[in-house]
Design a protein around this motif. Structure first.
Motif, short mmCIF file in Angstrom:
data_model
loop_
_atom_site.label_atom_id
_atom_site.label_comp_id
_atom_site.label_asym_id
_atom_site.label_seq_id
_atom_site.Cartn_x
_atom_site.Cartn_y
_atom_site.Cartn_z
N CYS A 35 0.79 -1.34 0.17
CA CYS A 35 0.06 0.21 0.25
C CYS A 35 0.93 1.25 -0.08
O CYS A 35 1.86 1.83 1.09
CB CYS A 35 -0.95 0.08 1.44
SG CYS A 35 -1.95 1.41 1.20
N SER A 37 -0.19 4.42 0.17
CA SER A 37 -1.28 5.25 0.63
C SER A 37 -0.12 6.17 1.88
O SER A 37 0.37 5.77 2.11
CB SER A 37 -2.26 4.87 1.59
OG SER A 37 -2.10 4.12 2.63
N CYS A 40 -0.80 5.22 5.30
CA CYS A 40 0.62 4.13 5.94
C CYS A 40 1.89 4.40 5.75
O CYS A 40 2.21 4.43 6.86
CB CYS A 40 0.70 2.93 5.03
SG CYS A 40 -1.27 2.13 5.37
ZN LIG Z 1 -2.69 2.44 3.27
#
Ligand SMILES: [Zn+2]
Ligand SMILES: [Zn+2]
Length: 200
Positions: A35, A37, A40
């Motif tokens: 991930c 993002s 995160c």
């Molecule tokens: Zn994430």
């Protein structure tokens, strides 16, 4: 459908960077993804900042494009045998539905759990996982970093790939939420992680 829901069995020991927290994972159906993002990445950055403040080495490893490598399993497949008193549960922001657990002895991110029953384990805890399990999805690529050009950027989804929508609902299994390696009685009672800001 099996093409979009690749699974791998894994049995492995896990431990935090300093070795105080020790446990194991036993899953017939682990799914590895990265991930990118900002949430995160910001979580990992905040843990690394806390480690630095405590004079300890960084324990939250991001990939060259700022991604967090996760292995999706279930809470009942994670067993912590030593160092339970070092498990720290935090939210990255108010009203987040995801308790994220790290080892406060050395600020190693361990796993996150949530209401769907799924758990996201830090793949870096699984030694040699790299060699026998492919990354199946790379998600939220719109937040990924450029990298330094030394290795080619892998292909990644701007949001999540189409296959995700077929694979993930089936992988939400609330009946596998217990026993859980951490108890969260009331998520609203959890503290926020100090120093969290979204990753750039
Ligand atoms: Zn994430
Ligand atoms: Zn530790």
């Amino acid at each position: 459908m099996s093409k979009v829901n690749p699974i791998q069995a894994i049995k492995a020991n896990i431990q935090c960077q300093c070795g105080t927290v020790k446990g194991s994972i036993d899953s017939p159906s682990a799914l590895r993804f990265v991930c990118y993002s900002k949430d995160c990445r910001g979580y990992y950055n905040a843990l690394n900042a806390l480690a630095k403040n405590a004079g300890k080495p960084e324990a939250a490893a991001l990939d060259p494009f700022g991604g967090c490598d996760f292995t999706q399993v279930y809470p009942c497949e994670i067993t912590i045998r030593e160092g339970q008193d070092q498990l720290e549960k935090r939210l990255i922001r108010k009203n987040s539905p995801i308790p994220r657990t790290y080892a406060k002895c050395c600020f190693t991110p361990l796993f996150s759990t949530g209401g769907t029953g799924a758990a996201l384990l830090n793949s870096n805890l699984l030694s040699a996982w790299d060699q026998h399990c492919e990354v199946k999805y790379r998600i939220i690529g719109r937040h990924a970093l450029k990298g330094d050009g030394s290795i080619p950027k892998p292909s990644m989804s701007w949001s999540v790939p189409f296959g995700w929508f077929f694979a993930m609902p089936k992988r939400c299994q609330p009946d596998k939420a217990q026993p859980s390696p951490v108890e969260v009685k009331d998520i609203k009672e959890l503290k926020l992680l100090e120093g969290f800001v979204e990753g750039k």
